[in-house]
Design an enzyme around this catalytic site. Structure first.
Site: not given
Ligand code: UT7
Length: 329
Positions: A116, A256, A286
């Site tokens: 990115c 970004h 993204n």
């Molecule tokens: O471009 C390159 C760099 N990339 C980035 O900068 C991305 C950085 N990361 C992020 O933007 C975020 O970490 C994400 C958007 C990828 C994820 O958001 P988060 O708030 O960190 O969620 P998480 O991974 O901690 O997941 C929280 C919960 C989990 O459930 P439990 O374990 O709490 O029950 C996941 O299983 O959300 C669940 N989950 C979803 N639920 C519904 C993960 N993906 C989804 C989804 N729909 N698509």
């Protein structure tokens, strides 16, 4: 601020596929919902490349528009730098396909892989080429077709990415306009946080790698999030110092576009209100190396960035890589 910046952007363009995939469409594909995606990422829709098209088709479209905007003919381009992690083939460079499609017969052409941060890495290279008088007209393109490398069964990643391309023509500066700071960094100890493990020399393509979905993007989202904020703030500090500017002297921030919560966190640290921040992640998701040139070109074309604007660009991605560029338009 440097009195005589050495390179500037003479023209820009961007292109996205016409096919749109909304959060509601994704609800029918994996266990997710529109509310989760909006609240956790800010994304509402993303564009997906048509089956019969490739990365170089999109990159070419953006390149044509940038050359038109700059008033430069394809045969006058000295160099094409294409930032991508989703090229047409493992080799040759997708930049070479773009060169042929543009008819840029007098150019050197190559790809760079900085995920990115790729477009800002490309701008830093173009700036160096211009400063060293190696080249006079460099076409820098960020182009991604991440939909081809997305695991459509993995809800943690498939809701995040989109396809698109953005391009800039970099030429010698004609005054105080131009690239006035450029900072690029990486930390290879963190490659495991964000990568596509299969298909390279580490795990050559086999039935096994395909069965294990190793040719798709893998990300430890929460960890990447933490590093993203920290690294982008670090990059901004360095580029501001280089340009001898304070955050309040920046007119417009173009970060970004990965997650609106990351963008808000950076803007907050810089005490910049949303009116001075470019946010279009809701429309495109993204798009990796394409996200900054798409956002920058949109803001230029709708007048948010105009003659005299000082813009701070900041990126972060797999590698890990991060970068920041300050441009006076
Ligand atoms: O471009 C390159 C760099 N990339 C980035 O900068 C991305 C950085 N990361 C992020 O933007 C975020 O970490 C994400 C958007 C990828 C994820 O958001 P988060 O708030 O960190 O969620 P998480 O991974 O901690 O997941 C929280 C919960 C989990 O459930 P439990 O374990 O709490 O029950 C996941 O299983 O959300 C669940 N989950 C979803 N639920 C519904 C993960 N993906 C989804 C989804 N729909 N698509």
């Amino acid at each position: 601020m440097t009195e005589t910046p050495q390179s500037m952007i003479a023209g820009m363009g961007h292109a996205v596929p016409s096919k749109v995939l909304t959060n509601h469409d994704l609800e029918k594909m994996v266990d997710t919902n529109d509310q989760w995606i909006r609240e956790r990422t800010g994304i509402e829709r993303r564009h997906i490349l048509e089956k019969d098209k490739t990365n170089s088709d999109l990159a070419k479209q953006a390149g044509v528009l940038a050359l038109q905007d700059a008033g430069i003919k394809p045969e006058e381009v000295d160099c094409i730098i294409l930032a991508t992690i989703s090229g047409d083939m493992p080799f040759p460079s997708t930049a070479c396909f773009v060169q042929a499609k543009l008819g840029a017969v007098n150019a050197a052409a190559f790809d760079i892989s900085a995920a990115c941060s790729g477009f800002l890495y490309g701008l830093a290279l173009a700036d160096s080429f211009i400063r060293s008088k190696k080249f006079q007209r460099v076409l820098v393109i960020g182009s991604e077709t991440l939909s081809r490398f997305t695991d459509w069964e993995d809800r943690a990643t498939c809701v995040l990415f989109g396809d698109g391309a953005g391009a800039a023509v970099v030429v010698p500066s004609d005054g105080i306009k131009g690239i006035i700071a450029s900072y690029i960094r990486s930390d290879g100890r963190l490659t495991h946080l964000l990568n596509t493990p299969g298909g390279g020399s580490a795990h050559p393509t086999s039935h096994d790698t395909v069965d294990q979905h190793m040719h798709f993007i893998k990300m430890e989202g929460r960890e990447v999030f933490k590093h993203a904020v920290r690294s982008m703030v670090d990059a901004v500090k360095h580029s501001l110092k280089q340009a001898k500017l304070r955050p309040e002297e920046i007119d417009f921030l173009v970060p970004h576009q990965a997650n609106v919560r990351i963008i808000d966190a950076i803007a907050e640290r810089l005490h910049m209100g949303r009116d001075r921040v470019c946010i279009n992640v809701q429309n495109y998701g993204n798009t990796s190396a394409a996200s900054i040139p798409i956002a920058l070109d949109e803001a230029r074309r709708d007048g948010r960035i105009h003659e005299g604007s000082t813009c701070l660009l900041v990126a972060f991605g797999g590698g890990l890589t991060w970068a920041s560029t300050i441009i006076r338009f």
